[in-house]
Design an enzyme around this catalytic site. Structure first.
Site, mmCIF file in Angstrom:
data_model
loop_
_atom_site.group_PDB
_atom_site.id
_atom_site.type_symbol
_atom_site.label_atom_id
_atom_site.label_comp_id
_atom_site.label_asym_id
_atom_site.label_seq_id
_atom_site.Cartn_x
_atom_site.Cartn_y
_atom_site.Cartn_z
ATOM 1 N N ARG A 123 0.845 -1.190 0.000
ATOM 2 C CA ARG A 123 0.000 0.000 0.000
ATOM 3 C C ARG A 123 0.884 1.245 0.000
ATOM 4 O O ARG A 123 1.962 1.255 0.620
ATOM 5 C CB ARG A 123 -0.886 0.034 1.255
ATOM 6 C CG ARG A 123 -2.070 -0.903 1.203
ATOM 7 C CD ARG A 123 -3.109 -0.468 0.154
ATOM 8 N NE ARG A 123 -4.274 -1.335 0.139
ATOM 9 C CZ ARG A 123 -4.452 -2.354 -0.700
ATOM 10 N NH1 ARG A 123 -3.537 -2.641 -1.608
ATOM 11 N NH2 ARG A 123 -5.566 -3.064 -0.664
ATOM 12 N N HIS B 207 -0.658 -0.123 -9.743
ATOM 13 C CA HIS B 207 -1.429 -1.023 -8.860
ATOM 14 C C HIS B 207 -1.967 -2.232 -9.643
ATOM 15 O O HIS B 207 -3.177 -2.499 -9.657
ATOM 16 C CB HIS B 207 -2.582 -0.272 -8.183
ATOM 17 C CG HIS B 207 -3.057 -0.943 -6.917
ATOM 18 N ND1 HIS B 207 -3.384 -0.270 -5.776
ATOM 19 C CD2 HIS B 207 -3.245 -2.257 -6.615
ATOM 20 C CE1 HIS B 207 -3.773 -1.119 -4.840
ATOM 21 N NE2 HIS B 207 -3.686 -2.355 -5.338
HETATM 22 P P1 NDP Z 1 -2.025 -11.375 5.221
HETATM 23 O O1 NDP Z 1 -2.976 -10.781 6.181
HETATM 24 O O2 NDP Z 1 -2.247 -12.778 4.764
HETATM 25 O O3 NDP Z 1 -0.535 -11.306 5.830
HETATM 26 C C1 NDP Z 1 -0.033 -10.185 6.463
HETATM 27 C C2 NDP Z 1 1.388 -10.459 6.924
HETATM 28 O O4 NDP Z 1 1.929 -9.251 7.453
HETATM 29 C C3 NDP Z 1 1.442 -11.502 8.057
HETATM 30 O O5 NDP Z 1 2.594 -12.297 7.921
HETATM 31 C C4 NDP Z 1 1.551 -10.620 9.296
HETATM 32 O O6 NDP Z 1 2.215 -11.229 10.395
HETATM 33 C C5 NDP Z 1 2.398 -9.478 8.773
HETATM 34 N N1 NDP Z 1 2.218 -8.294 9.611
HETATM 35 C C6 NDP Z 1 1.071 -7.611 9.868
HETATM 36 N N2 NDP Z 1 1.315 -6.585 10.704
HETATM 37 C C7 NDP Z 1 2.625 -6.630 10.997
HETATM 38 C C8 NDP Z 1 3.472 -5.852 11.826
HETATM 39 N N3 NDP Z 1 3.010 -4.815 12.547
HETATM 40 N N4 NDP Z 1 4.775 -6.185 11.891
HETATM 41 C C9 NDP Z 1 5.266 -7.235 11.193
HETATM 42 N N5 NDP Z 1 4.503 -8.031 10.375
HETATM 43 C C10 NDP Z 1 3.206 -7.718 10.292
HETATM 44 O O7 NDP Z 1 -1.960 -10.364 3.982
HETATM 45 P P2 NDP Z 1 -1.744 -10.727 2.424
HETATM 46 O O8 NDP Z 1 -0.433 -11.417 2.295
HETATM 47 O O9 NDP Z 1 -2.935 -11.384 1.872
HETATM 48 O O10 NDP Z 1 -1.695 -9.258 1.780
HETATM 49 C C11 NDP Z 1 -0.788 -8.265 2.179
HETATM 50 C C12 NDP Z 1 -1.193 -6.924 1.590
HETATM 51 O O11 NDP Z 1 -0.917 -6.892 0.195
HETATM 52 C C13 NDP Z 1 -2.681 -6.587 1.632
HETATM 53 O O12 NDP Z 1 -3.071 -6.126 2.912
HETATM 54 C C14 NDP Z 1 -2.821 -5.530 0.565
HETATM 55 O O13 NDP Z 1 -2.659 -4.248 1.131
HETATM 56 C C15 NDP Z 1 -1.660 -5.815 -0.375
HETATM 57 N N6 NDP Z 1 -2.131 -6.195 -1.702
HETATM 58 C C16 NDP Z 1 -1.642 -5.518 -2.797
HETATM 59 C C17 NDP Z 1 -2.055 -5.862 -4.066
HETATM 60 C C18 NDP Z 1 -1.508 -5.180 -5.273
HETATM 61 O O14 NDP Z 1 -1.966 -5.463 -6.372
HETATM 62 N N7 NDP Z 1 -0.534 -4.313 -5.143
HETATM 63 C C19 NDP Z 1 -3.010 -6.957 -4.285
HETATM 64 C C20 NDP Z 1 -3.437 -7.613 -3.085
HETATM 65 C C21 NDP Z 1 -3.006 -7.224 -1.842
HETATM 66 P P3 NDP Z 1 1.650 -12.578 11.085
HETATM 67 O O15 NDP Z 1 1.993 -13.673 10.095
HETATM 68 O O16 NDP Z 1 2.431 -12.683 12.325
HETATM 69 O O17 NDP Z 1 0.187 -12.391 11.280
HETATM 70 C C1 OXD Z 2 -6.203 -5.711 -3.048
HETATM 71 C C2 OXD Z 2 -5.580 -4.879 -4.043
HETATM 72 O O1 OXD Z 2 -6.154 -5.388 -1.874
HETATM 73 O O2 OXD Z 2 -5.920 -4.995 -5.232
HETATM 74 O O3 OXD Z 2 -6.748 -6.770 -3.421
HETATM 75 O O4 OXD Z 2 -4.698 -4.096 -3.716
#
Ligand code: NDP
Ligand code: OXD
Length: 313
Positions: free
Chosen positions: A228, A276
């Site tokens: 993001r 994006h």
């Molecule tokens: P998940 O919720 O599956 O995973 C999040 C990960 O981040 C987990 O490993 C979590 O730790 C870690 N995390 C969260 N908070 C912290 C913190 N404060 N410190 C350290 N680690 C942290 O998310 P996804 O993998 O599904 O997606 C990640 C992001 O990707 C989405 O939220 C979205 O914003 C972005 N995205 C972007 C897209 C694009 O096209 N550019 C498309 C889709 C998503 P833990 O394992 O310990 O819970």
């Molecule tokens: C999502 C994205 O969050 O497209 O799925 O960024």
């Protein structure tokens, strides 16, 4: 399959009619209303939203579930006036994960092989050979080891990179050195010659990509932000490049999207920008996943895409 009550939909105007039709097909018998055309707000039990107007969900007194049209839910949780206690679901799935893995592997390989220098040499008609280390001598750091980060880390480990990952809680991924929490952030950063951000945007991760963090990476590291725009302190990026803390950045996301045409990032050749697209879900798959999640929710079945409001992801 239908769900009780009605669905309200908030999505960009270009695709709203398509989503309305597709969700109606997938959930026959369930009225799907566009945001500004809800005849009876008290009949709405489910909201399917992307960047809805803050406070707008309060209009629906019988709302039982909110579904994000996307994997990230920051756009929903940014609403300071959400109806309390209503569960929030997101979209995940193999397609989304595979697309993100492709994007991360593409960008990491291009940075690893210094593709931008080869492109500049080619533009100058120069036959310039560049020798880069093999993957086994390149450290890649993945911030966030969830659905997307975990899969990208595995793929990069499979290519032979020295992969380090960072999450909030301890993780165990074969071939990946996992670090957890603030206490292990420095050790993680020290290993990340290429840093990939795949964290959710939460109060704890907002602005995490800043000058102080870049100074803790190996000097001249590269950054890929596919999560993001709010993760990056935008004013810090060009100074970090100027100071040699970073050699290059790849941004798929920005604080304001589309990135304004006069934004300084466009003019900086050290910054690659993609609009994006790292893992855009195709709408048909997205609609199917949403319909299935709604069906499971109202049937009281187990849900894997439920957000924990306390964590914010
Ligand atoms: P998940 O919720 O599956 O995973 C999040 C990960 O981040 C987990 O490993 C979590 O730790 C870690 N995390 C969260 N908070 C912290 C913190 N404060 N410190 C350290 N680690 C942290 O998310 P996804 O993998 O599904 O997606 C990640 C992001 O990707 C989405 O939220 C979205 O914003 C972005 N995205 C972007 C897209 C694009 O096209 N550019 C498309 C889709 C998503 P833990 O394992 O310990 O819970
Ligand atoms: C999502 C994205 O969050 O497209 O799925 O960024």
């Amino acid at each position: 399959m239908s769900v009780p009550g009605e669905i309200v939909l908030h999505v960009g105007p270009a695709r709203a009619a398509w989503w309305q039709r597709r969700l109606s097909e997938l959930l026959p018998g369930t009225p799907v209303r566009l945001w500004d055309a809800v005849p009876d707000p008290a009949a709405v039990t489910a909201a399917v939203v992307w960047k809805h107007p803050p406070g707008g969900l309060r209009r629906f007194p019988a709302l039982r579930v909110i579904v994000s049209i996307g994997a990230g839910v920051d756009h929903v949780l940014a609403d300071p006036d959400l109806p309390p206690g209503v569960p929030l679901l997101r979209i995940t799935g193999e397609d989304l994960t595979q697309r993100m893995t492709e994007y991360v592997v593409w960008q990491v390989l291009a940075l690893h092989r210094r593709g931008w220098e080869l492109a500049a040499a080619r533009a100058a008609r120069e036959w310039r050979q560049i020798v880069t280390p093999v993957a086994g001598r390149r450290g890649v750091g993945i911030m966030g080891l969830g659905r997307l980060g975990g899969a990208a880390a595995r793929a990069l480990a499979g290519l032979g990179f020295r992969v380090h990952g960072w999450a909030r809680t301890p993780r165990d991924i074969p071939g990946v050195t996992c670090h957890a929490g603030a206490g292990e952030l420095d050790a993680f950063l020290a290993a990340a010659e290429i840093l990939v951000c795949l964290l959710p945007l939460t109060p704890a991760t907002e602005g995490i990509l800043n000058l102080d963090l870049f100074a803790r990476l190996p000097r001249g590291a590269a950054l890929v932000n596919a999560a993001r725009g709010g993760h990056l302190v935008e004013e810090d990026l060009i100074p970090a490049l100027d100071q040699g803390l970073l050699c290059r950045a790849v941004l798929d996301v920005a604080r304001i999207e589309p990135l304004p045409t006069d934004h300084p990032f466009w003019a900086d050749p050290r910054i690659d920008i993609t609009p994006h697209v790292a893992s855009l879900i195709d709408p048909d798959t997205g609609a199917r996943l949403i319909a299935e999640n709604l069906r499971r929710f109202f049937a009281g079945e187990k849900l894997s895409d439920l957000i924990d409001p306390a964590r914010g992801y």
